[in-house]
Scaffold this motif. Structure first.
Motif, PDB file in Angstrom:
ATOM      1  N   TRP A  14      83.570  73.759  81.029  1.00 53.70           N
ATOM      2  CA  TRP A  14      84.302  72.848  80.139  1.00 53.70           C
ATOM      3  C   TRP A  14      85.093  73.633  79.095  1.00 53.70           C
ATOM      4  O   TRP A  14      86.254  73.321  78.812  1.00 53.70           O
ATOM      5  N   ILE A  15      84.474  74.650  78.519  1.00 54.42           N
ATOM      6  CA  ILE A  15      85.141  75.459  77.498  1.00 54.42           C
ATOM      7  C   ILE A  15      86.358  76.159  78.094  1.00 54.42           C
ATOM      8  O   ILE A  15      87.451  76.152  77.518  1.00 54.42           O
ATOM      9  N   VAL A  16      86.195  76.744  79.279  1.00 52.79           N
ATOM     10  CA  VAL A  16      87.300  77.441  79.930  1.00 52.79           C
ATOM     11  C   VAL A  16      88.395  76.448  80.323  1.00 52.79           C
ATOM     12  O   VAL A  16      89.584  76.738  80.192  1.00 52.79           O
ATOM     13  N   GLY A  17      88.015  75.268  80.781  1.00 55.96           N
ATOM     14  CA  GLY A  17      88.998  74.240  81.122  1.00 55.96           C
ATOM     15  C   GLY A  17      89.812  73.806  79.917  1.00 55.96           C
ATOM     16  O   GLY A  17      91.040  73.638  80.001  1.00 55.96           O
ATOM     17  N   LEU A  18      89.150  73.617  78.789  1.00 52.95           N
ATOM     18  CA  LEU A  18      89.869  73.254  77.559  1.00 52.95           C
ATOM     19  C   LEU A  18      90.779  74.388  77.095  1.00 52.95           C
ATOM     20  O   LEU A  18      91.897  74.147  76.623  1.00 52.95           O
ATOM     21  N   LEU A  19      90.321  75.623  77.233  1.00 47.10           N
ATOM     22  CA  LEU A  19      91.139  76.769  76.866  1.00 47.10           C
ATOM     23  C   LEU A  19      92.391  76.842  77.742  1.00 47.10           C
ATOM     24  O   LEU A  19      93.498  77.066  77.235  1.00 47.10           O
ATOM     25  N   CYS A  20      92.220  76.631  79.031  1.00 50.53           N
ATOM     26  CA  CYS A  20      93.372  76.651  79.941  1.00 50.53           C
ATOM     27  C   CYS A  20      94.349  75.523  79.610  1.00 50.53           C
ATOM     28  O   CYS A  20      95.569  75.726  79.630  1.00 50.53           O
ATOM     29  N   ALA A  21      93.835  74.338  79.323  1.00 52.91           N
ATOM     30  CA  ALA A  21      94.695  73.221  78.951  1.00 52.91           C
ATOM     31  C   ALA A  21      95.451  73.532  77.661  1.00 52.91           C
ATOM     32  O   ALA A  21      96.629  73.182  77.520  1.00 52.91           O
ATOM     33  N   GLY A  22      94.800  74.206  76.721  1.00 52.98           N
ATOM     34  CA  GLY A  22      95.459  74.595  75.479  1.00 52.98           C
ATOM     35  C   GLY A  22      96.568  75.608  75.711  1.00 52.98           C
ATOM     36  O   GLY A  22      97.632  75.530  75.085  1.00 52.98           O
ATOM     37  N   VAL A  23      96.352  76.538  76.615  1.00 52.54           N
ATOM     38  CA  VAL A  23      97.387  77.532  76.928  1.00 52.54           C
ATOM     39  C   VAL A  23      98.600  76.853  77.565  1.00 52.54           C
ATOM     40  O   VAL A  23      99.743  77.143  77.206  1.00 52.54           O
ATOM     41  N   ALA A  25      99.505  73.727  77.204  1.00 53.06           N
ATOM     42  CA  ALA A  25     100.160  72.933  76.152  1.00 53.06           C
ATOM     43  C   ALA A  25     100.994  73.822  75.230  1.00 53.06           C
ATOM     44  O   ALA A  25     102.106  73.447  74.843  1.00 53.06           O
ATOM     45  N   ALA A  26     100.486  75.002  74.888  1.00 50.96           N
ATOM     46  CA  ALA A  26     101.246  75.917  74.030  1.00 50.96           C
ATOM     47  C   ALA A  26     102.508  76.412  74.730  1.00 50.96           C
ATOM     48  O   ALA A  26     103.578  76.498  74.109  1.00 50.96           O
ATOM     49  N   LEU A  27     102.407  76.711  76.022  1.00 59.26           N
ATOM     50  CA  LEU A  27     103.592  77.155  76.748  1.00 59.26           C
ATOM     51  C   LEU A  27     104.635  76.042  76.833  1.00 59.26           C
ATOM     52  O   LEU A  27     105.840  76.303  76.701  1.00 59.26           O
ATOM     53  N   TRP A  29     105.006  73.685  74.608  1.00 58.05           N
ATOM     54  CA  TRP A  29     105.532  73.547  73.255  1.00 58.05           C
ATOM     55  C   TRP A  29     106.627  74.597  72.989  1.00 58.05           C
ATOM     56  O   TRP A  29     107.646  74.306  72.376  1.00 58.05           O
ATOM     57  N   PHE A  30     106.420  75.820  73.470  1.00 64.32           N
ATOM     58  CA  PHE A  30     107.425  76.862  73.283  1.00 64.32           C
ATOM     59  C   PHE A  30     108.655  76.636  74.163  1.00 64.32           C
ATOM     60  O   PHE A  30     109.744  77.105  73.843  1.00 64.32           O
ATOM     61  N   ALA A  31     108.491  75.935  75.284  1.00 61.49           N
ATOM     62  CA  ALA A  31     109.606  75.707  76.203  1.00 61.49           C
ATOM     63  C   ALA A  31     110.479  74.528  75.793  1.00 61.49           C
ATOM     64  O   ALA A  31     111.600  74.401  76.282  1.00 61.49           O
ATOM     65  N   VAL A  32     110.005  73.659  74.908  1.00 62.49           N
ATOM     66  CA  VAL A  32     110.755  72.459  74.525  1.00 62.49           C
ATOM     67  C   VAL A  32     112.135  72.777  73.953  1.00 62.49           C
ATOM     68  O   VAL A  32     113.113  72.114  74.324  1.00 62.49           O
TER      69      VAL A  32
END
Length: 51
Positions: A14-23, A25-27, A29-32
């Motif tokens: 679960w922790i790794v899944g949330l971390l991957c989802a955060g990465v 989402a950040a990418l 956000w930078f691509a917008v």
């Protein structure tokens, strides 16, 4: 009931899944800010194709 794979910890997955989802989402956000430039580039390419 879901099959469990031996040696896998549900909390860590679960922790790794949330971390991957955060990465991801950040990418996104930078691509917008590149969105309007990409749309303009595609539009100008399509305008050049049609006479």
């Amino acid at each position: 009931m879901a099959a469990r794979v031996g040696g896998r910890n549900r909390a860590i997955s679960w922790i790794v899944g949330l971390l991957c989802a955060g990465v991801v989402a950040a990418l996104l956000w930078f691509a917008v800010p590149a969105g309007p430039a990409v749309i303009e580039m595609v539009g100008s390419s399509l305008r050049q194709l049609a006479p």
